[in-house]
Scaffold this active site. Structure first.
Site, PDB file in Angstrom:
ATOM      1  N   TYR A 152       0.824  -1.219   0.000  1.00 53.93           N
ATOM      2  CA  TYR A 152       0.000   0.000   0.000  1.00 53.93           C
ATOM      3  C   TYR A 152       0.857   1.268   0.000  1.00 53.93           C
ATOM      4  O   TYR A 152       0.341   2.371  -0.205  1.00 53.93           O
ATOM      5  CB  TYR A 152      -0.947   0.026   1.209  1.00 53.93           C
ATOM      6  CG  TYR A 152      -1.995  -1.080   1.181  1.00 53.93           C
ATOM      7  CD1 TYR A 152      -2.376  -1.688  -0.019  1.00 53.93           C
ATOM      8  CD2 TYR A 152      -2.609  -1.520   2.336  1.00 53.93           C
ATOM      9  CE1 TYR A 152      -3.320  -2.691  -0.053  1.00 53.93           C
ATOM     10  CE2 TYR A 152      -3.562  -2.529   2.316  1.00 53.93           C
ATOM     11  CZ  TYR A 152      -3.904  -3.119   1.112  1.00 53.93           C
ATOM     12  OH  TYR A 152      -4.842  -4.119   1.092  1.00 53.93           O
ATOM     13  N   LYS A 159       3.782 -15.311   1.384  1.00 49.67           N
ATOM     14  CA  LYS A 159       3.775 -16.164   0.196  1.00 49.67           C
ATOM     15  C   LYS A 159       5.226 -16.355  -0.234  1.00 49.67           C
ATOM     16  O   LYS A 159       5.634 -15.907  -1.310  1.00 49.67           O
ATOM     17  CB  LYS A 159       2.948 -15.505  -0.920  1.00 49.67           C
ATOM     18  CG  LYS A 159       1.463 -15.434  -0.610  1.00 49.67           C
ATOM     19  CD  LYS A 159       0.715 -16.711  -0.948  1.00 49.67           C
ATOM     20  CE  LYS A 159       0.608 -16.901  -2.447  1.00 49.67           C
ATOM     21  NZ  LYS A 159       0.012 -18.222  -2.767  1.00 49.67           N
ATOM     22  N   ASP A 168      -2.405 -17.985   1.584  1.00 49.32           N
ATOM     23  CA  ASP A 168      -3.637 -18.536   0.993  1.00 49.32           C
ATOM     24  C   ASP A 168      -4.109 -19.750   1.797  1.00 49.32           C
ATOM     25  O   ASP A 168      -5.296 -19.889   2.096  1.00 49.32           O
ATOM     26  CB  ASP A 168      -3.443 -18.884  -0.495  1.00 49.32           C
ATOM     27  CG  ASP A 168      -2.187 -19.708  -0.761  1.00 49.32           C
ATOM     28  OD1 ASP A 168      -1.302 -19.776   0.117  1.00 49.32           O
ATOM     29  OD2 ASP A 168      -2.085 -20.298  -1.858  1.00 49.32           O
ATOM     30  N   ASP A 228      -4.820  -7.264   5.814  1.00 48.42           N
ATOM     31  CA  ASP A 228      -6.073  -6.585   5.494  1.00 48.42           C
ATOM     32  C   ASP A 228      -7.154  -7.633   5.199  1.00 48.42           C
ATOM     33  O   ASP A 228      -8.270  -7.598   5.734  1.00 48.42           O
ATOM     34  CB  ASP A 228      -5.821  -5.698   4.261  1.00 48.42           C
ATOM     35  CG  ASP A 228      -6.909  -4.661   4.061  1.00 48.42           C
ATOM     36  OD1 ASP A 228      -7.854  -4.634   4.864  1.00 48.42           O
ATOM     37  OD2 ASP A 228      -6.813  -3.902   3.081  1.00 48.42           O
ATOM     38  N   ASP A 265     -10.182  -9.363   8.042  1.00 53.20           N
ATOM     39  CA  ASP A 265     -11.617  -9.264   7.752  1.00 53.20           C
ATOM     40  C   ASP A 265     -12.271 -10.637   7.739  1.00 53.20           C
ATOM     41  O   ASP A 265     -13.394 -10.810   8.204  1.00 53.20           O
ATOM     42  CB  ASP A 265     -11.855  -8.556   6.411  1.00 53.20           C
ATOM     43  CG  ASP A 265     -11.976  -7.047   6.594  1.00 53.20           C
ATOM     44  OD1 ASP A 265     -11.564  -6.551   7.656  1.00 53.20           O
ATOM     45  OD2 ASP A 265     -12.493  -6.373   5.684  1.00 53.20           O
TER      46      ASP A 265
END
Ligand code: NAD
Length: 369
Positions: free
Chosen positions: A142, A193, A226, A250, A254
């Site tokens: 970001y 990852k 993942d 992020d 959630d």
């Protein structure tokens, strides 16, 4: 340690409504637990814009830098939608996070037994769930450069963002996670990852190094992000503390949040480096926004803000037992069947108001003495 200082920034919409209930709880701790606290209150968001023409004044920023903890309600609302980007209410919040350098975002996912049926997962998968996601908040994709949309050599537009992490940025996020784990169940799972991203390889190496050199007694595992998402939905109780980067955090926070039901229940903390007194720079806030659709109607659930204050007791003021007491009071109230409107099942019942929920928590605190 000196008297803890707390700056309260109620903000906009339901922010002041839920914060009024927290003020009652702060007063309760003063009267009944001898907890002296230096509490001040100021403006943020639209409320600050209305008075100062900016969503956070320099004076308020300065106060925030000096206190032990900031407790924020919520910012924003339709009244401010057409303001210039530079003075939008959310800019006040971003300025606080940036200038206080709050690099570790803590999002607990805790499922109170009484609300287990609210989750989209089966009751036995979520009942009693208590995990913590630590998301790196001030770096990664970001913020990385280069970024932007440009026209490439083929005359086609392309969008670019850059995932970039330094060793020190990873190490400080890892330390936050290990410190938290020591106060909980002593387990950290780091997610990245590393199979496809170099930044992930570095992330894994640095987290392992911080562990081996500084926290060898904490149990550490690594997981691809993942697979982590999948495991969070399959059997979330396997985790204690999860540490991950800004982007994956992020998404995963959630996912984890929704394991537990309503937005009105979710607290958060953002922590930075330790100050001279050893306490970390810290801001606590509910995950929800200003909820303009229910503002002023007594419908707001104050529990997310109350649990944010419980996090302040635990992580800024080192009062873990008092945080436990407050969380147990919330649990007791829910177990009795008290619900604000957001927690009502389709089969009805009468919801309690924001104030009634606050009063019920106070009564449960009284009963804990
Ligand atoms: P929101 O979180 O304010 O509301 C989403 C939905 O959840 C609404 O239906 C609302 O009524 C409900 N809800 C939220 N908190 C609740 C509570 N405590 N009790 C009961 N119900 C609750 O998100 P939104 O509607 O997308 O945004 C509204 C405003 O808030 C916007 O201006 C947005 O920019 C701002 N916002 C601020 C923050 C923040 O201050 N941290 C976060 C998100 C959104």
């Amino acid at each position: 340690m000196s008297t803890p200082s707390l700056l309260i920034l109620p903000g906009d919409g339901i922010g002041p409504e839920v914060m009024a209930e927290v003020r009652k709880i702060i007063d309760w701790y003063g009267t009944n637990r001898g907890l002296a606290m230096d509490v001040s209150e100021d403006l943020v968001g639209g409320a600050a814009y209305d008075v100062h023409g900016v969503p956070l004044s320099d004076e308020t920023m300065e106060k925030a830098q000096k206190v032990d903890a900031v407790l924020l309600g919520a910012v924003g609302g339709p009244k401010y939608d057409d303001l210039d980007f530079s003075v939008k209410p959310e800019r006040g919040l971003l300025r606080l996070r940036k200038e206080m350098d709050l690099y570790a975002n803590l999002r607990p996912a805790q499922c109170f037994d009484a609300l287990a049926d609210f989750s989209s997962l089966k009751r036995d998968v979520v009942a009693g769930l208590d995990i913590m996601i630590v998301r790196e908040l001030t770096s990664g994709i970001y913020f990385g450069e280069p970024r932007g949309i440009s026209v490439n050599a083929n005359g086609e537009r392309e969008g670019v963002n850059t995932q970039r992490y330094t060793e020190s940025e990873i190490a400080r996020a890892a330390r936050s996670a290990f410190e938290l784990a020591k106060r909980r169940n002593n387990k950290v799972c780091s997610m990245e990852k590393a199979n496809v991203m170099e930044s992930g390889i570095l992330w894994r190496e640095v987290v392992q190094k911080v562990h081996d050199e500084e926290y060898p007694d904490v149990e550490l595992s690594h997981m691809y992000a993942d697979a982590g998402g999948m495991q969070l939905c399959r059997w979330p109780k396997q985790f204690d503390v999860i540490v991950t980067d800004n982007l994956f955090g992020d998404l995963l926070s959630d996912v984890a949040a929704m394991l537990t039901g309503s937005l009105g229940m979710l607290p958060s903390a953002s922590l930075g480096a330790p100050m001279a007194n050893g306490r970390p720079k810290a801001m606590y806030e509910p995950v929800h926004g200003s909820a303009p659709d229910i503002t002023g109607q007594g419908k707001a659930n104050p529990i997310a803000c109350v649990l944010s204050f419980a996090m302040a007791l635990r992580y800024s003021f080192d009062l873990g037992a008092e945080a436990d007491r407050l969380e147990a009071a919330v649990e007791a109230v829910l177990a009795k069947g008290l619900r604000t409107a957001d927690l009502m099942q389709a089969d009805g019942g009468t919801p309690v108001t924001t104030t009634e929920m606050g009063d019920a928590i106070i009564a449960a605190l009284d009963a804990s003495l």
